[in-house]
Design a protein around this motif. Structure first.
Motif, mmCIF file in Angstrom:
data_model
loop_
_atom_site.group_PDB
_atom_site.id
_atom_site.type_symbol
_atom_site.label_atom_id
_atom_site.label_comp_id
_atom_site.label_asym_id
_atom_site.label_seq_id
_atom_site.Cartn_x
_atom_site.Cartn_y
_atom_site.Cartn_z
ATOM 1 N N THR A 62 -115.442 19.796 -32.110
ATOM 2 C CA THR A 62 -116.334 18.776 -32.664
ATOM 3 C C THR A 62 -115.513 17.536 -32.965
ATOM 4 O OG1 THR A 62 -117.865 20.374 -33.643
ATOM 5 C CG2 THR A 62 -117.861 18.155 -34.580
ATOM 6 N N MET A 63 -115.973 16.389 -32.474
ATOM 7 C CA MET A 63 -115.318 15.115 -32.759
ATOM 8 C C MET A 63 -116.118 14.375 -33.825
ATOM 9 S SD MET A 63 -114.751 11.797 -30.237
ATOM 10 C CE MET A 63 -113.383 12.489 -29.295
ATOM 11 N N PHE A 64 -115.458 13.991 -34.885
ATOM 12 C CA PHE A 64 -116.078 13.191 -35.934
ATOM 13 C C PHE A 64 -115.675 11.733 -35.716
ATOM 14 C CE2 PHE A 64 -115.831 17.449 -37.630
ATOM 15 C CZ PHE A 64 -117.052 17.612 -38.284
ATOM 16 N N ILE A 65 -116.660 10.872 -35.471
ATOM 17 C CA ILE A 65 -116.401 9.448 -35.257
ATOM 18 C C ILE A 65 -116.856 8.690 -36.502
ATOM 19 C CG2 ILE A 65 -116.854 7.417 -33.858
ATOM 20 C CD1 ILE A 65 -117.310 9.191 -31.476
ATOM 21 N N LEU A 66 -115.928 8.000 -37.134
ATOM 22 C CA LEU A 66 -116.226 7.239 -38.348
ATOM 23 C C LEU A 66 -116.334 5.758 -38.006
ATOM 24 C CD1 LEU A 66 -113.731 8.928 -40.851
ATOM 25 C CD2 LEU A 66 -116.024 9.676 -40.161
ATOM 26 N N GLY A 67 -117.524 5.183 -38.217
ATOM 27 C CA GLY A 67 -117.740 3.763 -38.013
ATOM 28 C C GLY A 67 -117.680 3.014 -39.318
ATOM 29 N N CYS A 68 -117.899 1.709 -39.239
ATOM 30 C CA CYS A 68 -117.716 0.842 -40.413
ATOM 31 C C CYS A 68 -119.025 0.435 -41.085
ATOM 32 C CB CYS A 68 -116.938 -0.414 -40.016
ATOM 33 S SG CYS A 68 -115.213 -0.081 -39.591
ATOM 34 N N GLY A 69 -120.126 1.056 -40.708
ATOM 35 C CA GLY A 69 -121.396 0.729 -41.338
ATOM 36 C C GLY A 69 -121.430 1.163 -42.798
ATOM 37 N N GLU A 89 -116.305 12.468 -23.994
ATOM 38 C CA GLU A 89 -116.527 13.068 -22.680
ATOM 39 C C GLU A 89 -115.212 13.451 -22.029
ATOM 40 O OE1 GLU A 89 -116.619 13.450 -18.489
ATOM 41 O OE2 GLU A 89 -115.783 11.652 -19.465
ATOM 42 N N HIS A 90 -114.222 12.559 -22.109
ATOM 43 C CA HIS A 90 -112.942 12.788 -21.433
ATOM 44 C C HIS A 90 -112.168 13.939 -22.074
ATOM 45 C CE1 HIS A 90 -109.738 11.537 -18.729
ATOM 46 N NE2 HIS A 90 -108.883 11.636 -19.740
ATOM 47 N N MET A 91 -112.255 14.059 -23.378
ATOM 48 C CA MET A 91 -111.499 15.088 -24.080
ATOM 49 C C MET A 91 -112.165 16.458 -24.011
ATOM 50 S SD MET A 91 -110.394 13.015 -27.482
ATOM 51 C CE MET A 91 -109.134 11.743 -27.494
ATOM 52 N N GLY A 92 -113.423 16.501 -23.583
ATOM 53 C CA GLY A 92 -114.095 17.779 -23.397
ATOM 54 C C GLY A 92 -114.730 18.368 -24.638
ATOM 55 N N VAL A 93 -115.013 17.545 -25.656
ATOM 56 C CA VAL A 93 -115.603 18.091 -26.876
ATOM 57 C C VAL A 93 -117.034 18.562 -26.601
ATOM 58 C CG1 VAL A 93 -114.176 16.535 -28.249
ATOM 59 C CG2 VAL A 93 -116.553 15.913 -27.787
ATOM 60 N N SER A 94 -117.531 19.421 -27.459
ATOM 61 C CA SER A 94 -118.888 19.931 -27.300
ATOM 62 C C SER A 94 -119.878 19.285 -28.262
ATOM 63 C CB SER A 94 -118.916 21.448 -27.499
ATOM 64 O OG SER A 94 -118.471 21.791 -28.805
ATOM 65 N N LYS A 95 -119.339 18.575 -29.261
ATOM 66 C CA LYS A 95 -120.225 17.941 -30.240
ATOM 67 C C LYS A 95 -119.574 16.673 -30.777
ATOM 68 C CE LYS A 95 -122.186 20.617 -33.273
ATOM 69 N NZ LYS A 95 -122.367 21.475 -34.490
ATOM 70 N N VAL A 96 -120.394 15.639 -30.980
ATOM 71 C CA VAL A 96 -119.967 14.412 -31.635
ATOM 72 C C VAL A 96 -120.820 14.218 -32.876
ATOM 73 C CG1 VAL A 96 -119.878 11.891 -31.504
ATOM 74 C CG2 VAL A 96 -119.117 13.261 -29.559
ATOM 75 N N VAL A 97 -120.181 14.055 -34.012
ATOM 76 C CA VAL A 97 -120.872 13.757 -35.268
ATOM 77 C C VAL A 97 -120.406 12.382 -35.726
ATOM 78 C CG1 VAL A 97 -121.268 14.460 -37.661
ATOM 79 C CG2 VAL A 97 -120.971 16.207 -35.882
ATOM 80 N N THR A 98 -121.339 11.457 -35.866
ATOM 81 C CA THR A 98 -120.990 10.099 -36.273
ATOM 82 C C THR A 98 -121.373 9.851 -37.725
ATOM 83 O OG1 THR A 98 -123.114 9.103 -35.640
ATOM 84 C CG2 THR A 98 -121.440 9.309 -33.915
ATOM 85 N N LEU A 99 -120.548 9.096 -38.404
ATOM 86 C CA LEU A 99 -120.819 8.618 -39.761
ATOM 87 C C LEU A 99 -120.454 7.144 -39.813
ATOM 88 C CD1 LEU A 99 -121.416 8.939 -42.803
ATOM 89 C CD2 LEU A 99 -119.057 9.745 -43.097
ATOM 90 N N GLY A 100 -121.348 6.310 -40.341
ATOM 91 C CA GLY A 100 -121.086 4.874 -40.362
ATOM 92 C C GLY A 100 -121.574 4.165 -39.118
ATOM 93 N N TRP A 101 -122.319 4.868 -38.258
ATOM 94 C CA TRP A 101 -122.926 4.251 -37.069
ATOM 95 C C TRP A 101 -124.335 3.811 -37.446
ATOM 96 C CZ3 TRP A 101 -125.289 7.328 -32.459
ATOM 97 C CH2 TRP A 101 -125.736 6.445 -31.470
ATOM 98 N N ASP A 102 -124.425 2.650 -38.073
ATOM 99 C CA ASP A 102 -125.713 2.151 -38.569
ATOM 100 C C ASP A 102 -126.338 1.134 -37.624
ATOM 101 O OD1 ASP A 102 -125.383 3.736 -40.834
ATOM 102 O OD2 ASP A 102 -124.260 2.167 -41.863
#
Length: 274
Positions: A34-41, A161-174
């Motif tokens: 699982t990749m956690f992507i933290l945005g600035c929202g 996609e390139h790293m092959g993760v199965s899930k992306v969870v975003t926080l701060g993507w407003d």
């Protein structure tokens, strides 16, 4: 930091390693994770920094720009472009810095461990949010980046996609605020000292010297002009991104009480995804 990142990091930050070799090493390196992507929202602040520090310990974390300031000990990758730039102080192990830039971008003062080019588009129609040519810019096809707009669309989802993760969870993507020239961020409160630095910088005519002045004082610079229509574009294309990621075997989820991203993207909480 994720254990895989600890292993890969020496190769990825080595200036002598070719860009192609770095992306070859990243290909499939986080399969099934699982990749956690933290945005600035503003929704980034729905959790305290201490809460995120505990929840994300040992997880694969991609921080977009100043999101790293909020959880400085947990970033595996720091993704930057030339806009809303600032200096960074890295805690513990430095994250792998991925920075993209266009030929005519104003100067910044932090090199990327992975440096990518983003050719300037000829028109707004070239934006990925409008063309939706997602497959054309997979890292397996090209290392040049499209105009998203935004590093999430230009780099973040493609890393998943390139790293092959199965899930992306975003926080701060407003996504933003409709019909506004301003893009709100979790860090928008400005101290009197920062205001003083900004005023002093206006007396410096040379843009390089002005940016260096702000950079050395930790002030955000190269603030872009926001085209209000881009908010609608980025919100509308979010459902297409979800469909594209799902087609690559990646589940996309969103943590936010205020995001303009498509309602089809499941809302969740980080504690439910670890």
């Amino acid at each position: 930091m994720h254990t895989t990142t600890e292993t890969l990091r020496p190769l990825l930050i080595d200036a002598g390693t070719s860009l192609e070799a770095k992306f070859e090493a990243l290909h499939g390196a986080y399969a099934g994770e699982t990749m956690f992507i933290l945005g600035c929202g503003p929704s980034l602040a729905e959790y305290t920094a201490d809460q995120l520090d505990q929840l994300l310990a040992g997880k694969l974390v991609v921080a977009l720009k100043q999101a790293l300031d909020y959880v400085p000990t947990q970033g595996d990758f720091l993704v930057l472009n030339s806009w809303n730039f600032r200096s960074y102080e890295f805690a513990r192990a430095r994250p792998v810095v991925i920075r993209e830039s266009g030929r005519n971008d104003p100067p910044v003062f932090l090199d990327g461990d992975i440096a990518l080019d983003i050719p300037r588009p000829s028109s707004r129609d070239d934006q990925l949010a409008l063309s939706r040519k997602f497959d054309d810019y997979m890292f397996s096809k090209t290392l040049n980046r499209p105009w998203g707009p935004g590093v999430l669309y230009e780099i973040g989802f493609y890393l998943a996609e390139h790293m092959g993760v199965s899930k992306v969870v975003t926080l701060g993507w407003d996504v933003g605020v409709r019909n506004s020239p301003q893009m709100p961020h979790f860090y928008d409160t400005t101290s009197p000292e920062v205001v003083r630095f900004i005023r002093q910088s206006r007396e410096i005519e040379d843009i390089g010297e002005r940016n260096r002045f702000l950079h050395d004082r930790g002030v955000v610079y190269n603030r872009p002009r926001i085209i209000p229509e881009e908010v609608d574009d980025c919100a509308s294309v979010s459902a297409d991104w979800q469909q594209w990621l799902n087609g690559k075997g990646i589940d996309l989820r969103l943590v936010s009480h205020q995001s303009l991203a498509a309602d089809t993207i499941p809302r969740t909480r980080i504690e439910n995804e670890i």
